[in-house]
Design an enzyme around this catalytic site. Structure first.
Site, PDB file in Angstrom:
ATOM      1  N   ASP A  67       0.963  -0.895   0.278  1.00  0.00           N
ATOM      2  CA  ASP A  67      -0.179   0.122   0.174  1.00  0.00           C
ATOM      3  C   ASP A  67       1.144   1.569  -0.113  1.00  0.00           C
ATOM      4  O   ASP A  67       2.183   1.087   0.022  1.00  0.00           O
ATOM      5  CB  ASP A  67      -0.972   0.016   1.333  1.00  0.00           C
ATOM      6  CG  ASP A  67      -0.277  -0.378   2.789  1.00  0.00           C
ATOM      7  OD1 ASP A  67       0.818  -0.467   2.605  1.00  0.00           O
ATOM      8  OD2 ASP A  67      -1.159  -0.961   3.405  1.00  0.00           O
ATOM      9  N   ASN A 136      -7.128  -2.614  14.358  1.00  0.00           N
ATOM     10  CA  ASN A 136      -8.969  -2.894  14.016  1.00  0.00           C
ATOM     11  C   ASN A 136      -9.218  -4.070  12.803  1.00  0.00           C
ATOM     12  O   ASN A 136     -10.061  -4.980  12.551  1.00  0.00           O
ATOM     13  CB  ASN A 136      -9.561  -1.763  13.907  1.00  0.00           C
ATOM     14  CG  ASN A 136      -8.303  -1.231  12.430  1.00  0.00           C
ATOM     15  OD1 ASN A 136      -7.730  -1.933  11.635  1.00  0.00           O
ATOM     16  ND2 ASN A 136      -9.699   0.047  11.745  1.00  0.00           N
ATOM     17  N   HIS A 138      -7.158  -4.380  10.464  1.00  0.00           N
ATOM     18  CA  HIS A 138      -6.568  -4.687   8.661  1.00  0.00           C
ATOM     19  C   HIS A 138      -5.798  -4.922   8.222  1.00  0.00           C
ATOM     20  O   HIS A 138      -4.569  -5.555   9.265  1.00  0.00           O
ATOM     21  CB  HIS A 138      -6.761  -3.083   8.697  1.00  0.00           C
ATOM     22  CG  HIS A 138      -5.731  -2.118   9.829  1.00  0.00           C
ATOM     23  ND1 HIS A 138      -5.843  -1.284   9.477  1.00  0.00           N
ATOM     24  CD2 HIS A 138      -4.452  -1.997   9.136  1.00  0.00           C
ATOM     25  CE1 HIS A 138      -4.895   0.086   9.713  1.00  0.00           C
ATOM     26  NE2 HIS A 138      -3.876  -1.206   9.391  1.00  0.00           N
ATOM     27  N   GLU A 143      -9.805  -1.513   5.424  1.00  0.00           N
ATOM     28  CA  GLU A 143      -9.702  -1.605   6.923  1.00  0.00           C
ATOM     29  C   GLU A 143     -11.471  -2.496   7.255  1.00  0.00           C
ATOM     30  O   GLU A 143     -12.177  -2.581   5.787  1.00  0.00           O
ATOM     31  CB  GLU A 143     -10.723   0.276   6.489  1.00  0.00           C
ATOM     32  CG  GLU A 143      -9.806   0.664   6.226  1.00  0.00           C
ATOM     33  CD  GLU A 143      -8.795   0.463   7.778  1.00  0.00           C
ATOM     34  OE1 GLU A 143      -8.480  -0.246   8.595  1.00  0.00           O
ATOM     35  OE2 GLU A 143      -7.777   2.094   8.127  1.00  0.00           O
TER      36      GLU A 143
END
Ligand code: GLP
Length: 241
Positions: A67, A136, A138, A143
């Site tokens: 990313d 979280n 990810h 996400e």
């Protein structure tokens, strides 16, 4: 999914690093899938040490990172391209033209996403993909959401991701969008290694390993991968049954 609980981050770096050393020994022109964040830094340090000791070479390897922030060019100190150069590639014999990180400042970001997926395919797919995990759940910048993503795409960062990552942005605001390999792209990797350390990851790790497979915890998809190994320190593993 194979779960391996180790004493500390250095042990994880050795185990994860050795998978890349073995891969590059068997297949010098391997396609490496790489990740950013604080967690992989010890693994990259270990690989640099192995290179210096003549145990591994990257000279024929190709890499694809997961990313990049939208709006940051490769010379920006906060870009993931810059991170990879600083933390690995400037210290080993990797050819810079074989390093691929999505272009966060491409004129046409949609085209950049398609180009990135096509390039991975052209190289025969990723042999080993290294992943960290967000608090979280990810992976890359996928996400939590209602559906698993497929190929590379542009995503809005979750508020919790912005909170966790903004400490690194000492000069300039943190972007709110990123270009990331999708869950579909990640799952195509022949082998996946996910590494996690520290208590802040314990909840996400429990959801990933013991929870249902759900896009609400993107990493849980790894339960469906044929060759995924998870290296955890004791703190990251502390909530596991
Ligand atoms: C970032 C990256 C992820 C990484 C995660 C965890 O948002 N996009 O690839 O796994 O954060 O980072 P850290 O290892 O610093 O906890």
């Amino acid at each position: 999914m194979r779960v391996v609980i180790l004493e500390n981050a250095s042990d994880i770096a050795v185990q994860a690093g050795n998978i890349f050393v073995e891969l590059l020994t068997d297949k010098p022109n391997a396609v490496l899938g790489l990740a950013t964040g604080a967690t992989p830094v010890p693994t990259y340090k270990y690989l640099i040490d192995c290179y210096k000791q003549g145990k591994v070479s990257f000279k024929d390897a190709v890499s694809f990172n997961l990313d990049e922030y939208v709006g940051l060019d490769r010379n920006n100190v906060n870009s993931y391209y810059y991170f990879m150069m600083e933390n690995l590639f400037n210290h080993v014999d990797m050819r810079k033209d074989k390093v691929h990180v999505p272009n966060g400042v491409a004129e046409n970001l949609e085209e950049e996403c398609a180009r990135y997926d096509a390039m991975i395919e052209e190289h025969g797919g990723i042999d080993v993909q290294l992943l960290g995990i967000g608090t979280n759940g990810h992976i890359g910048f996928n996400e939590p959401s209602d559906a698993f993503s497929d190929g590379t795409y542009i995503t809005d960062l979750a508020q919790s991701t912005i909170e966790s990552n903004k400490i690194y942005f000492t000069n300039g605001d943190m972007p709110t969008k990123a270009i990331t390999m999708g869950i579909g792209s990640i799952m195509k990797a022949k082998k996946i290694i996910l590494i996690a350390t520290g208590i802040s990851k314990a909840k996400a790790i429990k959801a990933m390993i013991e929870g249902e497979v759900t896009p609400a915890c993107p990493a849980s998809i790894l339960q469906k991968h044929d060759d995924a190994v998870i290296f955890l320190d004791k703190d990251a593993a502390s909530l596991l049954a």
